[in-house]
Design a protein around this motif. Sequence first.
Motif, PDB file in Angstrom:
ATOM      1  N   THR A 417     -11.719   1.948   3.144  1.00 56.00           N
ATOM      2  CA  THR A 417     -10.733   2.443   3.149  1.00 56.00           C
ATOM      3  C   THR A 417      -9.591   1.782   3.954  1.00 56.00           C
ATOM      4  O   THR A 417      -9.317   1.632   4.725  1.00 56.00           O
ATOM      5  CB  THR A 417     -10.551   4.451   3.784  1.00 56.00           C
ATOM      6  N   ARG A 418      -7.851   2.636   3.463  1.00 56.98           N
ATOM      7  CA  ARG A 418      -7.355   1.726   4.207  1.00 56.98           C
ATOM      8  C   ARG A 418      -5.311   2.940   4.066  1.00 56.98           C
ATOM      9  O   ARG A 418      -5.666   3.785   3.486  1.00 56.98           O
ATOM     10  CB  ARG A 418      -6.272   0.571   3.636  1.00 56.98           C
ATOM     11  N   PRO A 419      -4.565   2.790   5.436  1.00 59.77           N
ATOM     12  CA  PRO A 419      -3.326   4.076   5.240  1.00 59.77           C
ATOM     13  C   PRO A 419      -2.799   3.609   3.651  1.00 59.77           C
ATOM     14  O   PRO A 419      -2.653   2.153   3.328  1.00 59.77           O
ATOM     15  CB  PRO A 419      -2.866   3.087   6.168  1.00 59.77           C
ATOM     16  N   TRP A 420      -2.000   4.847   3.465  1.00 61.91           N
ATOM     17  CA  TRP A 420      -1.299   4.434   2.424  1.00 61.91           C
ATOM     18  C   TRP A 420      -0.103   3.949   2.535  1.00 61.91           C
ATOM     19  O   TRP A 420       0.632   4.039   3.718  1.00 61.91           O
ATOM     20  CB  TRP A 420      -0.822   5.399   1.455  1.00 61.91           C
ATOM     21  N   THR A 431     -10.996  12.857   2.583  1.00 60.85           N
ATOM     22  CA  THR A 431     -12.165  12.916   3.902  1.00 60.85           C
ATOM     23  C   THR A 431     -11.863  12.902   5.364  1.00 60.85           C
ATOM     24  O   THR A 431     -11.135  13.362   6.242  1.00 60.85           O
ATOM     25  CB  THR A 431     -14.092  12.309   4.329  1.00 60.85           C
ATOM     26  N   ARG A 432     -11.182  11.404   5.384  1.00 69.24           N
ATOM     27  CA  ARG A 432     -10.536  10.652   5.893  1.00 69.24           C
ATOM     28  C   ARG A 432      -8.838  11.171   5.763  1.00 69.24           C
ATOM     29  O   ARG A 432      -8.902  10.927   7.394  1.00 69.24           O
ATOM     30  CB  ARG A 432     -10.369   9.537   5.129  1.00 69.24           C
ATOM     31  N   THR A 433      -8.757  11.383   4.794  1.00 65.99           N
ATOM     32  CA  THR A 433      -7.098  12.622   5.078  1.00 65.99           C
ATOM     33  C   THR A 433      -7.648  13.140   5.876  1.00 65.99           C
ATOM     34  O   THR A 433      -6.216  13.537   6.728  1.00 65.99           O
ATOM     35  CB  THR A 433      -6.329  12.372   3.846  1.00 65.99           C
ATOM     36  N   LEU A 434      -8.019  14.743   5.663  1.00 68.60           N
ATOM     37  CA  LEU A 434      -7.793  15.502   6.302  1.00 68.60           C
ATOM     38  C   LEU A 434      -7.990  15.284   7.576  1.00 68.60           C
ATOM     39  O   LEU A 434      -8.656  16.019   8.797  1.00 68.60           O
ATOM     40  CB  LEU A 434      -8.773  15.953   5.636  1.00 68.60           C
ATOM     41  N   THR A 435      -9.024  14.210   7.718  1.00 68.76           N
ATOM     42  CA  THR A 435      -9.656  13.717   9.726  1.00 68.76           C
ATOM     43  C   THR A 435      -8.845  13.896  10.435  1.00 68.76           C
ATOM     44  O   THR A 435      -8.092  14.262  11.526  1.00 68.76           O
ATOM     45  CB  THR A 435     -11.094  13.095   9.488  1.00 68.76           C
ATOM     46  N   ASN A 436      -8.007  13.032   9.780  1.00 69.98           N
ATOM     47  CA  ASN A 436      -6.318  12.690  10.074  1.00 69.98           C
ATOM     48  C   ASN A 436      -5.436  13.017  10.458  1.00 69.98           C
ATOM     49  O   ASN A 436      -5.447  13.023  11.640  1.00 69.98           O
ATOM     50  CB  ASN A 436      -5.823  11.469   9.815  1.00 69.98           C
ATOM     51  N   ILE A 453       0.325  17.714   6.242  1.00 68.01           N
ATOM     52  CA  ILE A 453      -0.458  16.464   5.993  1.00 68.01           C
ATOM     53  C   ILE A 453       1.037  15.570   6.045  1.00 68.01           C
ATOM     54  O   ILE A 453       1.484  15.756   5.255  1.00 68.01           O
ATOM     55  CB  ILE A 453      -1.330  16.276   4.612  1.00 68.01           C
ATOM     56  N   ASP A 454       0.890  15.064   7.086  1.00 71.12           N
ATOM     57  CA  ASP A 454       1.861  13.527   7.278  1.00 71.12           C
ATOM     58  C   ASP A 454       1.557  12.571   6.316  1.00 71.12           C
ATOM     59  O   ASP A 454       0.382  12.073   5.957  1.00 71.12           O
ATOM     60  CB  ASP A 454       2.145  13.612   8.488  1.00 71.12           C
ATOM     61  N   VAL A 455       2.542  11.614   6.131  1.00 68.02           N
ATOM     62  CA  VAL A 455       2.333  10.774   5.620  1.00 68.02           C
ATOM     63  C   VAL A 455       1.570   9.636   5.984  1.00 68.02           C
ATOM     64  O   VAL A 455       0.457   9.198   5.385  1.00 68.02           O
ATOM     65  CB  VAL A 455       3.366  10.217   4.769  1.00 68.02           C
ATOM     66  N   ALA A 456       1.619   9.632   7.002  1.00 75.45           N
ATOM     67  CA  ALA A 456       1.244   8.620   8.207  1.00 75.45           C
ATOM     68  C   ALA A 456      -0.764   9.299   7.844  1.00 75.45           C
ATOM     69  O   ALA A 456      -1.180   8.112   8.041  1.00 75.45           O
ATOM     70  CB  ALA A 456       1.493   9.349   9.380  1.00 75.45           C
ATOM     71  N   ASP A 457      -1.115  10.481   8.001  1.00 77.25           N
ATOM     72  CA  ASP A 457      -2.712  11.022   7.427  1.00 77.25           C
ATOM     73  C   ASP A 457      -3.221   9.962   6.203  1.00 77.25           C
ATOM     74  O   ASP A 457      -4.040  10.087   6.228  1.00 77.25           O
ATOM     75  CB  ASP A 457      -2.514  11.860   8.123  1.00 77.25           C
ATOM     76  N   ILE A 458      -2.339  10.117   5.233  1.00 76.50           N
ATOM     77  CA  ILE A 458      -3.089   9.458   4.319  1.00 76.50           C
ATOM     78  C   ILE A 458      -3.699   8.187   4.178  1.00 76.50           C
ATOM     79  O   ILE A 458      -3.638   7.247   5.027  1.00 76.50           O
ATOM     80  CB  ILE A 458      -1.582   9.308   3.000  1.00 76.50           C
ATOM     81  N   GLU A 459      -5.554   8.459   4.161  1.00 78.68           N
ATOM     82  CA  GLU A 459      -5.737   6.952   3.747  1.00 78.68           C
ATOM     83  C   GLU A 459      -6.230   7.023   1.973  1.00 78.68           C
ATOM     84  O   GLU A 459      -6.516   7.930   1.564  1.00 78.68           O
ATOM     85  CB  GLU A 459      -6.989   6.948   4.439  1.00 78.68           C
ATOM     86  N   VAL A 460      -6.637   5.795   1.266  1.00 75.28           N
ATOM     87  CA  VAL A 460      -6.514   5.552   0.156  1.00 75.28           C
ATOM     88  C   VAL A 460      -7.971   5.116   0.259  1.00 75.28           C
ATOM     89  O   VAL A 460      -8.289   4.171   0.762  1.00 75.28           O
ATOM     90  CB  VAL A 460      -5.628   5.057  -1.100  1.00 75.28           C
ATOM     91  N   ALA A 461      -8.574   4.559  -1.520  1.00 75.60           N
ATOM     92  CA  ALA A 461     -10.288   4.317  -1.164  1.00 75.60           C
ATOM     93  C   ALA A 461      -9.704   2.926  -1.747  1.00 75.60           C
ATOM     94  O   ALA A 461      -8.198   2.338  -2.462  1.00 75.60           O
ATOM     95  CB  ALA A 461     -10.491   4.854  -3.191  1.00 75.60           C
ATOM     96  N   GLU A 462     -10.549   2.258  -0.826  1.00 78.19           N
ATOM     97  CA  GLU A 462      -9.805   0.610  -1.198  1.00 78.19           C
ATOM     98  C   GLU A 462     -10.290  -0.353  -2.719  1.00 78.19           C
ATOM     99  O   GLU A 462     -12.025   0.401  -2.668  1.00 78.19           O
ATOM    100  CB  GLU A 462      -9.338  -0.141   0.190  1.00 78.19           C
ATOM    101  N   THR A 463      -9.619  -0.821  -3.352  1.00 83.63           N
ATOM    102  CA  THR A 463     -10.990  -1.421  -4.092  1.00 83.63           C
ATOM    103  C   THR A 463     -10.220  -2.692  -4.447  1.00 83.63           C
ATOM    104  O   THR A 463      -9.587  -3.453  -3.492  1.00 83.63           O
ATOM    105  CB  THR A 463      -9.609  -1.163  -5.859  1.00 83.63           C
ATOM    106  N   GLU A 464     -11.468  -3.720  -5.546  1.00 77.21           N
ATOM    107  CA  GLU A 464     -11.003  -5.060  -5.421  1.00 77.21           C
ATOM    108  C   GLU A 464     -11.012  -5.446  -7.070  1.00 77.21           C
ATOM    109  O   GLU A 464     -10.935  -4.724  -7.649  1.00 77.21           O
ATOM    110  CB  GLU A 464     -12.547  -5.477  -4.463  1.00 77.21           C
ATOM    111  N   THR A 465     -10.043  -6.297  -7.227  1.00 78.62           N
ATOM    112  CA  THR A 465      -9.772  -7.269  -8.333  1.00 78.62           C
ATOM    113  C   THR A 465     -10.948  -6.700  -9.139  1.00 78.62           C
ATOM    114  O   THR A 465     -12.423  -6.911  -9.208  1.00 78.62           O
ATOM    115  CB  THR A 465      -9.331  -8.124  -8.167  1.00 78.62           C
TER     116      THR A 465
END
Length: 663
Positions: A417-420, A431-436, A453-465
């Motif tokens: 994951t990584r920050p949005w 899970t990561r967003t709520l934990t943050n 939930i603040d914008v800084a809390d959001i994490e998104v699932a990292e994807t690859e091409t």
Amino acid sequence: MPERRPSRYGRYHGGPDPLAPPVDLAEALDAIAEDVMAGYSPENALREFLRRGGRGREGLDDLARRVQQRRRDLLRRHNLGGTLDEVRKLLDAAVLDERKQLARDAAMDDDDRAFREMRLQNLPTSTAAAVNELASYDWQSREAAASFDRIKDLLGRELLDQRFAGMKRALESADDADREAVNQMLSDLNGLLDKHRRGEDTDVDFDDFMAKHGHHFPENPRNVEELIDALAQRSAAAQRLLNSMTAEQRRELMDLSAQAFGSPGLMAQLGQLDANLQALRPGLDWGGAESFRGSEGLGLGDGTGVVQDLAELDALGQQIGQDYGGARMDDLDLEALARQLGPEAAVSARTLAELERAMRDSGYLRRGTDGSLRLSPRAMRRLGKTLLADAASRLSGRQGQRDTRQAGAAGEQTGATRPWRFGDTEPWDTTRTLTNAIHRTVGEGLDPGTLRIDVADIEVAETETRTQSAVALLVDVSFSMAAEGRWVPMKRTALALHHLVSTRFRGDQLQLITFGRHAGVMDVEELTALGPWREQGTNLHHGLLLAGQFFRKHPTMQPVLLVVTDGEPTAHLLPDGYAWFSYPPDPETISATVVELDKLGRRGAQATFVRLGDDPGLQRFIEQMARRVGGRAVAPDLDDLGGTVVDEYLRARSRGRDDDLLW
């Protein structure tokens, strides 16, 4: 109320310090891996790290230097004339007191006085001969007689102290009964050893002996074998002490020994004891000698102790050297190390032993089928992660270069994951967003019952091409790579790229191909442990052949060709499998190499040639090869090799995609 006693704090003595920091396996693994890549076996690399030590920690080489320095100090500080010097002083004092008494005694017959003075005047220059000459002298001075008796007492105590540490002090105020008790102990001891030599002794014999004479043995032996070990080591050291003396000193002491305690019986008992011990422990060093050259005289007992110290230092030197088969850090005698070098040295050695044990037990090293140590997959993953981080740091330092941590904007989830960021379309990781959000709420002292939930809390699932690549990394393993210091950087590059592909781009396929006189496919563990070859030849033709076979196995993937070399092709593969070598490069070799490269170009391979070195001929060849297939030619510094190859891999993956990698 009981009285409160003040607390006292000091060094912990109950074994390893429970508050000591854990050993740094990361530092050890990095150092070991670096040596492995340089050509050491993992076993030897571990040994080298233990020899060098770590940050702020002594290594075996440091301890070995301290052992040798203490040995030199003992030899430079002492000489072996202490007992003879002390006897000479007592003899001179006795003679002087006697002469004074003869001068004062007016009632003495003049002829008797003259005879005594002549006898004292004509004493032999040899200390031993003078003492023996005066053994039957009728002393007129009480002080002189007392000094002469102290000579006999000193000799007896020194001779006993040679065989029984501490006996000199224990018998300092001994009377005739104490001396008789010692004679009885020697008689009983020789009787016990005689029975043991014949195999006739029993445990009861030993127990009876210790019950009667155990106070003379502070080592507290538990059986007759331990008793013999303690006595034989001391007796062998006493013999080495005598061997270390000059012939004159030995002769003097032998002549003096008859005066020990005023009776030759002591020497007879000690001679029998030495014979018994040498017969029971013939493997000890009974014939060695040391070269003492200091100014501080040693008595027989103290000298024997110093010789024992020298033997203990020699044993520690062997243990620290670890040059014998099956050597382990657990072999180090920590108690002996503390005695000789102090408790800090023992702590250093214990830490090294714990580190060795931890490296073997942690899973970083494993035994191969041939019994040799190897870096485990876990160690390879950790090493690859470290090298990739180093390459990424160099990438991020370039103007406008990509961050290798970023994955494609659309495709399969990588599990990370990584920050949005603004514009992201990847799904949230709930899970990561709520934990943050929870951590932030608690940290800011807000009511945990109301979660926002603040914008800084959001994490998104990292994807690859979804675009997958088949990556062929061709690395030059000709002798020039090792000779010019490019061997380890080449391996570090391969490991970093391998870790990036296996963790961030799992859909890609990577093949490591080495090319020297011949080319071959290697896994990353084999390449890491590969020692420098002394075989000449740069068979890029064979390497390109293997790359083509690899690309054909993955027809739906984008072919990516990465070539790292420091020389023009000097070998090519003949139809019969024989490698033709020629220097300077043969036109046929160049032609065969170009033909294989053209095949890969028609397959659509994204090619990058990484040139190491400043050879003009190599530069022209690399640039021509790159232009021929629409590829790239780069010439990084060695320190930047890993970052360059990783960057070229990412660049090749991004070609032909509408949505480039994030910058």
